[in-house]
Motif scaffolding. Structure first.
Motif, PDB file in Angstrom:
ATOM      1  N   GLY A  62      45.341  30.562  10.821  1.00  0.00           N
ATOM      2  CA  GLY A  62      46.098  31.605  10.115  1.00  0.00           C
ATOM      3  C   GLY A  62      47.579  31.301  10.026  1.00  0.00           C
ATOM      4  O   GLY A  62      48.108  31.003   8.953  1.00  0.00           O
ATOM      5  N   THR A  63      48.277  31.341  11.144  1.00  0.00           N
ATOM      6  CA  THR A  63      49.731  31.234  11.157  1.00  0.00           C
ATOM      7  C   THR A  63      50.199  29.885  10.634  1.00  0.00           C
ATOM      8  O   THR A  63      49.830  28.834  11.154  1.00  0.00           O
ATOM      9  CB  THR A  63      50.260  31.450  12.582  1.00  0.00           C
ATOM     10  OG1 THR A  63      49.807  32.710  13.059  1.00  0.00           O
ATOM     11  CG2 THR A  63      51.778  31.413  12.599  1.00  0.00           C
ATOM     12  N   GLY A  64      51.001  29.910   9.586  1.00  0.00           N
ATOM     13  CA  GLY A  64      51.629  28.702   9.084  1.00  0.00           C
ATOM     14  C   GLY A  64      50.817  27.870   8.115  1.00  0.00           C
ATOM     15  O   GLY A  64      51.338  26.896   7.572  1.00  0.00           O
ATOM     16  N   VAL A  65      49.564  28.239   7.846  1.00  0.00           N
ATOM     17  CA  VAL A  65      48.729  27.362   7.016  1.00  0.00           C
ATOM     18  C   VAL A  65      49.210  27.310   5.564  1.00  0.00           C
ATOM     19  O   VAL A  65      48.917  26.352   4.848  1.00  0.00           O
ATOM     20  CB  VAL A  65      47.243  27.771   7.064  1.00  0.00           C
ATOM     21  CG1 VAL A  65      46.699  27.624   8.474  1.00  0.00           C
ATOM     22  CG2 VAL A  65      47.029  29.193   6.550  1.00  0.00           C
ATOM     23  N   PHE A  66      49.938  28.336   5.117  1.00  0.00           N
ATOM     24  CA  PHE A  66      50.478  28.323   3.760  1.00  0.00           C
ATOM     25  C   PHE A  66      51.944  27.897   3.733  1.00  0.00           C
ATOM     26  O   PHE A  66      52.574  27.878   2.670  1.00  0.00           O
ATOM     27  CB  PHE A  66      50.368  29.724   3.140  1.00  0.00           C
ATOM     28  CG  PHE A  66      48.963  30.195   2.934  1.00  0.00           C
ATOM     29  CD1 PHE A  66      48.101  29.530   2.065  1.00  0.00           C
ATOM     30  CD2 PHE A  66      48.483  31.302   3.611  1.00  0.00           C
ATOM     31  CE1 PHE A  66      46.801  29.970   1.858  1.00  0.00           C
ATOM     32  CE2 PHE A  66      47.187  31.747   3.417  1.00  0.00           C
ATOM     33  CZ  PHE A  66      46.341  31.077   2.543  1.00  0.00           C
ATOM     34  N   VAL A  67      52.496  27.556   4.883  1.00  0.00           N
ATOM     35  CA  VAL A  67      53.939  27.363   5.014  1.00  0.00           C
ATOM     36  C   VAL A  67      54.317  25.916   5.331  1.00  0.00           C
ATOM     37  O   VAL A  67      55.320  25.402   4.832  1.00  0.00           O
ATOM     38  CB  VAL A  67      54.497  28.295   6.122  1.00  0.00           C
ATOM     39  CG1 VAL A  67      55.961  28.007   6.401  1.00  0.00           C
ATOM     40  CG2 VAL A  67      54.298  29.757   5.727  1.00  0.00           C
ATOM     41  N   THR A  68      53.523  25.245   6.158  1.00  0.00           N
ATOM     42  CA  THR A  68      53.899  23.939   6.703  1.00  0.00           C
ATOM     43  C   THR A  68      54.225  22.919   5.616  1.00  0.00           C
ATOM     44  O   THR A  68      55.237  22.203   5.702  1.00  0.00           O
ATOM     45  CB  THR A  68      52.783  23.397   7.611  1.00  0.00           C
ATOM     46  OG1 THR A  68      52.558  24.338   8.673  1.00  0.00           O
ATOM     47  CG2 THR A  68      53.177  22.063   8.210  1.00  0.00           C
ATOM     48  N   ALA A  69      53.399  22.831   4.583  1.00  0.00           N
ATOM     49  CA  ALA A  69      53.635  21.829   3.538  1.00  0.00           C
ATOM     50  C   ALA A  69      54.939  22.100   2.791  1.00  0.00           C
ATOM     51  O   ALA A  69      55.656  21.161   2.415  1.00  0.00           O
ATOM     52  CB  ALA A  69      52.460  21.806   2.564  1.00  0.00           C
TER      53      ALA A  69
END
Length: 330
Positions: A62-69
């Motif tokens: 959940g946390t960060g999976v849409f953000v890291t890239a």
């Protein structure tokens, strides 16, 4: 600035996810940045792990999976700034990045998109066996919907789903589900708010911390850009979502945990002078909820907003919230 001078400036590169919703909200930010700075802005589409994985968010962390890239693109110098849905951001801010702006928040509520244009209370009358099948990928929504149904004598089955807005609404159009729950903000930004069957009251379903708000992030070392983007910041929205995210952090929960929170301004006789923060944690079957609220002066600093969130989290933990967050809807 003249049109010719603007054309000679290097375009600012805005990193965004590829989904229709992400492109729509990033496009709106790009338009505002162009207007405020006089500089051209181009969208750079980036695919994130959360976009390509078919697993449910609770399974992939959940946390960060849409953000890291997007953040990797910032560090690599491929983009100058990025736009995120704030509810997707990890609560711990990266040392080398800054939330340069949190613009005015959209409607934070959840909404129902149901067959035959029916509200939740009326769906059961025509559902097979009287059981309403509702799709959502959020344990938070499952917990509160199940609790609401129990309290109002409704029979519902929450079904774990993923996908973009078209995919989710498609489950209703095909008859596979009776309804799906989505964020009002996303449908607003896509120009599809007319498809909403019912706006779910926040007294029944609290949104995710930060829902409806956008986060504009860039490198902290790029001070000129930080100052330019700060023109998009809304102080009341920042105070509210900071309190909500502080609650989430103090509960040591991630964005896929069954936690809802909403901070809203309370108007007095003359002016806004208080901020009310509500929070909820529950088991996904709705059998147990810890739901509390606190009210304090409108925060005048980041630390004040953080303190409000921590205060409510402490009260919720004392009521047993920690024992409810281990459950995930898979």
């Amino acid at each position: 600035m003249t049109e010719r001078a603007q054309s000679t400036q290097r375009a600012l590169r805005l990193g965004t996810r590829r989904s229709k919703l992400a492109m729509a909200q990033s496009g709106q930010v790009a338009d505002t940045v162009r207007r405020l700075t006089g500089r051209p802005v181009e969208l750079v589409e980036i695919t994130t792990y959360g976009d390509t994985s078919r697993e449910h968010l609770a399974q992939i962390g959940g946390t960060g999976v849409f953000v890291t890239a997007l953040r990797d693109a910032l560090f690599a110098g491929e983009v100058d700034f990025a736009v995120h849905s704030l509810k997707d951001l990890p609560t711990a801010q990266h040392d080398d990045l800054v939330l340069a702006a949190i613009p005015v928040r959209e409607d934070p509520r959840d909404v129902l998109v149901a067959r035959d244009g029916l509200p939740l209370a009326e769906l059961a009358a025509s559902a097979p066996g009287g059981v309403v099948r509702i799709g959502t990928g959020a344990p938070r929504r499952m917990a509160q919907l199940n609790a609401y149904a129990r309290d109002h004598g409704l029979r519902i089955e929450t079904v774990a789903i993923r996908g973009n807005v078209d995919t989710r609404i498609g489950y209703v159009r095909s008859g596979e589900l009776d309804a799906v729950v989505l964020a009002a903000a996303g449908l607003n930004r896509l120009g599809r708010i007319g498809e909403v069957t019912e706006f779910l009251p926040v007294d029944a379903v609290l949104p995710a911390p930060g829902q409806g708000a956008l986060a504009i992030e860039c490198l902290s070392a790029d001070t000129d850009l930080v100052a330019a983007l700060a023109q998009l910041d809304d102080a009341h929205t920042r105070a509210a979502v900071t309190a909500e995210r502080s609650l989430l952090a103090a509960l040591e929960a991630g964005c896929s945990a069954p936690v809802g929170a909403l901070a809203d301004l309370v108007a007095g006789d003359q002016d806004v002078h208080e901020l009310r923060l509500r929070g909820v944690v529950g088991t996904t079957d709705g059998s147990t909820l810890v739901q509390l609220s606190t009210t304090g002066p409108v925060p005048t600093s980041h630390d004040d907003a953080v303190a409000l969130g921590r205060e409510l989290a402490s009260e919720m933990l004392a009521k047993g919230a920690a024992g409810l967050m281990g459950e995930r809807a898979l």
